[in-house]
Design an enzyme around this catalytic site. Sequence first.
Site, PDB file in Angstrom:
ATOM      1  N   ARG A   1       0.471 -16.442  27.252  1.00 15.26           N
ATOM      2  CA  ARG A   1      -0.127 -16.860  28.614  1.00 15.26           C
ATOM      3  C   ARG A   1       0.351 -16.508  29.699  1.00 15.26           C
ATOM      4  NH1 ARG A   1       3.331 -18.995  30.574  1.00 15.26           N
ATOM      5  NH2 ARG A   1       2.077 -19.371  32.556  1.00 15.26           N
TER       6      ARG A   1
ATOM      7  N   GLN B   1       3.585 -26.237  31.735  1.00 15.78           N
ATOM      8  CA  GLN B   1       4.098 -24.985  31.629  1.00 15.78           C
ATOM      9  C   GLN B   1       5.155 -24.936  32.547  1.00 15.78           C
ATOM     10  OE1 GLN B   1       0.949 -25.180  31.882  1.00 15.78           O
ATOM     11  NE2 GLN B   1      -0.357 -23.529  31.472  1.00 15.78           N
TER      12      GLN B   1
ATOM     13  N   ASN C   1      -5.347 -19.886  40.622  1.00 16.10           N
ATOM     14  CA  ASN C   1      -4.034 -20.125  39.825  1.00 16.10           C
ATOM     15  C   ASN C   1      -4.138 -21.524  39.059  1.00 16.10           C
ATOM     16  OD1 ASN C   1      -1.355 -19.109  39.217  1.00 16.10           O
ATOM     17  ND2 ASN C   1      -0.295 -20.851  40.447  1.00 16.10           N
TER      18      ASN C   1
ATOM     19  N   ASP D   1      -3.877 -15.948  39.045  1.00 13.70           N
ATOM     20  CA  ASP D   1      -4.609 -15.347  37.867  1.00 13.70           C
ATOM     21  C   ASP D   1      -5.627 -14.325  38.460  1.00 13.70           C
ATOM     22  OD1 ASP D   1      -3.361 -17.985  36.844  1.00 13.70           O
ATOM     23  OD2 ASP D   1      -3.842 -16.802  35.170  1.00 13.70           O
TER      24      ASP D   1
ATOM     25  N   ARG E   1     -10.546 -15.644  27.359  1.00 13.17           N
ATOM     26  CA  ARG E   1     -10.246 -16.537  28.405  1.00 13.17           C
ATOM     27  C   ARG E   1     -10.900 -15.657  29.802  1.00 13.17           C
ATOM     28  NH1 ARG E   1      -4.185 -18.735  29.487  1.00 13.17           N
ATOM     29  NH2 ARG E   1      -5.724 -20.604  30.422  1.00 13.17           N
TER      30      ARG E   1
HETATM   31  O1  MRU Z   1      -3.334 -21.208  31.592  1.00  8.98           O
HETATM   32  P1  MRU Z   1      -1.877 -20.313  31.922  1.00  8.98           P
HETATM   33  O2  MRU Z   1      -0.915 -20.903  31.440  1.00  8.98           O
HETATM   34  O3  MRU Z   1      -2.184 -18.726  31.439  1.00  8.98           O
HETATM   35  O4  MRU Z   1      -1.852 -20.209  33.699  1.00  8.98           O
HETATM   36  C1  MRU Z   1      -1.282 -19.401  34.045  1.00  8.98           C
HETATM   37  C2  MRU Z   1      -0.994 -19.427  35.464  1.00  8.98           C
HETATM   38  O5  MRU Z   1      -1.727 -20.123  36.222  1.00  8.98           O
HETATM   39  C3  MRU Z   1       0.093 -18.369  36.093  1.00  8.98           C
HETATM   40  O6  MRU Z   1       0.501 -19.409  37.193  1.00  8.98           O
HETATM   41  C4  MRU Z   1      -0.342 -17.365  36.529  1.00  8.98           C
HETATM   42  O7  MRU Z   1      -0.895 -16.426  35.477  1.00  8.98           O
HETATM   43  C5  MRU Z   1       0.644 -16.331  37.029  1.00  8.98           C
HETATM   44  S1  MRU Z   1       1.574 -15.715  35.803  1.00  8.98           S
HETATM   45  C6  MRU Z   1       2.777 -14.547  36.405  1.00  8.98           C
END
Ligand code: MRU
Length: 343
Positions: free
Chosen positions: A55, A184, A235, A225, A89
């Site tokens: 992720r 996370q 994000n 993202d 995704r």
């Molecule tokens: O759902 P996730 O855990 O993939 O979401 C990740 C995020 O929102 C991170 O902050 C984003 O991908 C930046 S990662 C360098």
Amino acid sequence: MKISLNGKVSNVKAVWYEEPVIKMIDQRVLPEAFRIVEIRDTKDLFEGIKNMTVRGAPSIGAAAAYGVAQAKALGADIEQAGKVIKSARPTANDLFFAVDFVLEHKEEAKKYADLYVDSIVERSRLIGVNGNELIGNGKKILTHCNAGALASVDYGTALSPIRMAKESGKKPFVWVDETRPRLQGARLTAWELVQEGIEHKVIADNAAGFLMERGQVDLAIVGADRITKNGDFANKIGTYEKAVLAKENGINFYVAAPLSTFDFSIENGRGIPIEVRSEEEVKEIKGVLISPKESMAYNPAFDVTPNKYVTGYITEYGVFKSSELKMLKDKGKESIIEQIEDI
Ligand code: MRU
């Protein structure tokens, strides 16, 4: 990233490729366990991205780039594989950027997947170098979700400047938002900071406003993202409210991301597809129900922060204001593997 396991220090990446197997750290089980998952075909990869074994936008992109190379090594239809991988995704731009990039070089898919991932690692390092300039000694930094090495193959995006600050002798302190519902922050960011020996405290998601108002946050750095043409960005859910609170309290709020996260085909944040995940992620913690079973839940995985809340975008090319992002737009997809010393 440097990790210490059973007293032994080693260097690992979040995802790598040993043809024809993609290997990745299982981000679902940290910090309780450290496990490597082997991805043997496109179906495995689709599942691994969807269930968040891997992720974080740039790491998802790296896995996807290898996925196209893997499909070719297995003699599969790589255009079809690209479609399946992209459907895992919807929000992180890196997923689409990476698949398209390797498909554009399908004759030498492995070579270009390797180049792509090497470039992401170096870009993450440069984000650290550029972002370090913004961090004074002893500053208290708020971050949300995990935008560390786990999310970006190595170094991280939001965590890269903090790593560099530590390396350059400053003493950064990090407030780590726990980041419900997948935690996370509490699980992954805290684990990375422990590995790096960076001082930090995990806070409940709703504690950030209190800390900002009490002068306990000097600056905020988050990942992204997808960042649109005008600088609005998606994000992890909860980012938007932190950005609004930061502005209200006069705190600088930075977004750290490489070129692969920028989507100049979308004018503003309203156009970003937002993933909605399962109700169980909200209603359960580690499989234990925490709400009445009759209650329904709603689980948008990302939110969109308008550009007006962003002090600057920390990229491998430097730190920009939203009005300056055009400079990045002028770089095409090909520039992702341009000689890094030309940056
Ligand atoms: O759902 P996730 O855990 O993939 O979401 C990740 C995020 O929102 C991170 O902050 C984003 O991908 C930046 S990662 C360098």
